[in-house]
Motif scaffolding. Sequence first.
Motif, short mmCIF file in Angstrom:
data_model
loop_
_atom_site.label_atom_id
_atom_site.label_comp_id
_atom_site.label_asym_id
_atom_site.label_seq_id
_atom_site.Cartn_x
_atom_site.Cartn_y
_atom_site.Cartn_z
N ASP A 48 0.38 19.92 51.07
CA ASP A 48 0.00 21.22 51.30
C ASP A 48 0.78 21.95 52.51
O ASP A 48 1.07 23.17 52.60
CB ASP A 48 -1.82 21.02 51.77
N HIS A 51 2.92 25.26 52.42
CA HIS A 51 2.89 26.40 53.54
C HIS A 51 4.16 26.72 54.16
O HIS A 51 4.47 28.12 54.05
CB HIS A 51 1.88 25.82 54.69
N HIS A 81 -0.17 28.90 46.38
CA HIS A 81 -1.49 28.92 46.82
C HIS A 81 -2.57 29.97 45.78
O HIS A 81 -3.53 29.59 45.61
CB HIS A 81 -1.63 29.33 48.05
N HIS A 117 -7.45 20.66 47.56
CA HIS A 117 -6.24 21.86 47.67
C HIS A 117 -4.82 21.21 47.75
O HIS A 117 -4.11 22.04 47.04
CB HIS A 117 -6.90 22.66 48.93
N ASN A 176 -2.05 22.06 44.96
CA ASN A 176 -0.57 22.65 45.35
C ASN A 176 0.56 21.82 44.80
O ASN A 176 1.46 22.30 44.32
CB ASN A 176 -0.56 22.80 46.75
FE LIG Z 1 -2.86 25.45 51.67
#
Ligand SMILES: [Fe+2]
Length: 394
Positions: free
Chosen positions: A198, A202, A267, A281, A285
């Motif tokens: 994750d 980002h 996302h 989450h 991803n």
């Molecule tokens: Fe995230």
Amino acid sequence: MPHNILMPRIMEVGGGALDRLPGVLAALGVQRPLIVTDRMMMELGYVDRAQGLLRDVGMVSDVFADTVPEPTERSITAGVEKMRQGLANGQGFDSVVAIGGGSPIDSAKAIGVLAHFGGEIRDYKFPHQADQSGLPLIAIPTTAGTGSECTRFTIITDDTVDEKMLCVGVGFMPTAAIVDYELSLSVPARVTADTGIDALTHAIEAYVSRKANGFSDQQALAAMRLIGPNLRIVYHEPDNRAAREAMMLGASLAGLAFSSASVALVHGMSRPIGAFFHVPHGLSNAMLLPAVTRYSIEAAQQRYATCARAIGAANAANSDAAAVRLLVRELLALNTELEVPGPAAYGISRDKWQAALDTMAEQALASGSPGNNPRVPDAGQIVALYETVWHQRM
Ligand SMILES: [Fe+2]
């Protein structure tokens, strides 16, 4: 064009930083926090430790420990109620301390804003902007992942329609962050991998985003240089302190990066998978990252090539065209090594996946994130990407 950059006012960063909690509260002029957390943090003793630190300096606190993974509207209602009731001694809470992974921190953000400003969380759904700060929020992450301690976002699921709502604004930016990698040493391998991917997502998405800026670029590149060489190490060697420290710092820097540059297509497509199929989450991803990167490269080859070099998948001698090929290969190899399942291996049924495709594409587009992607897809292309991910061998 000027860019709006938000950051926590105080950051305490490094091993043992948790001990600074009372000083942070004092500096912010508050002394009666509600600690928002989950059962795991209670079991690990982190909440007792925080309350002990506060007691030692005469501060009173109480605990709301019923946050859930991937928080829903319903799950935060009791927290808002507790916040409004105040302490047993009749005094009101003057601050919120969030301890945990992304879910407790995201829950705490929503609880703090709702208790202070009222309304329902769906009133704050993007494109609404929560443009006022509420009560001081001190975020203490225990995973190197969401970067929520450094972002102006929270994600809460509307459980009546299975939609993850993105909520944005200064009201959701923590006032202070205590980034203590020692708290991440006990995180199990699966969560370490998912949250780490994750954070990597980002950084990459912030760097290739159409909203990227000179400030976010530097945070994103620094994050990639920290996360790239350390993600495999923390997965295989949970006690490796240097790697844990690098990952924690990388996750916070990635949070700062995407807080001003936004995330993009991964996302946008990931949230509906979470809402429909309850995939964590970071894992959704991870399922998407190689395919969405391959799809997007043609619109930002140079940027993706820089990402490849920053994470260590390519070097200065590689041409941009070679570097982006190496990037996709590295993302696939990372998923294999970190044992990321595809949607089918995760247990999602083929029929349900196909039945949800159109709605997932609609929700992805409505979140606004795909519009930040270097290559902006329409609904049909998003559906095709979901299908690619279904068939992709991890
Ligand atoms: Fe995230």
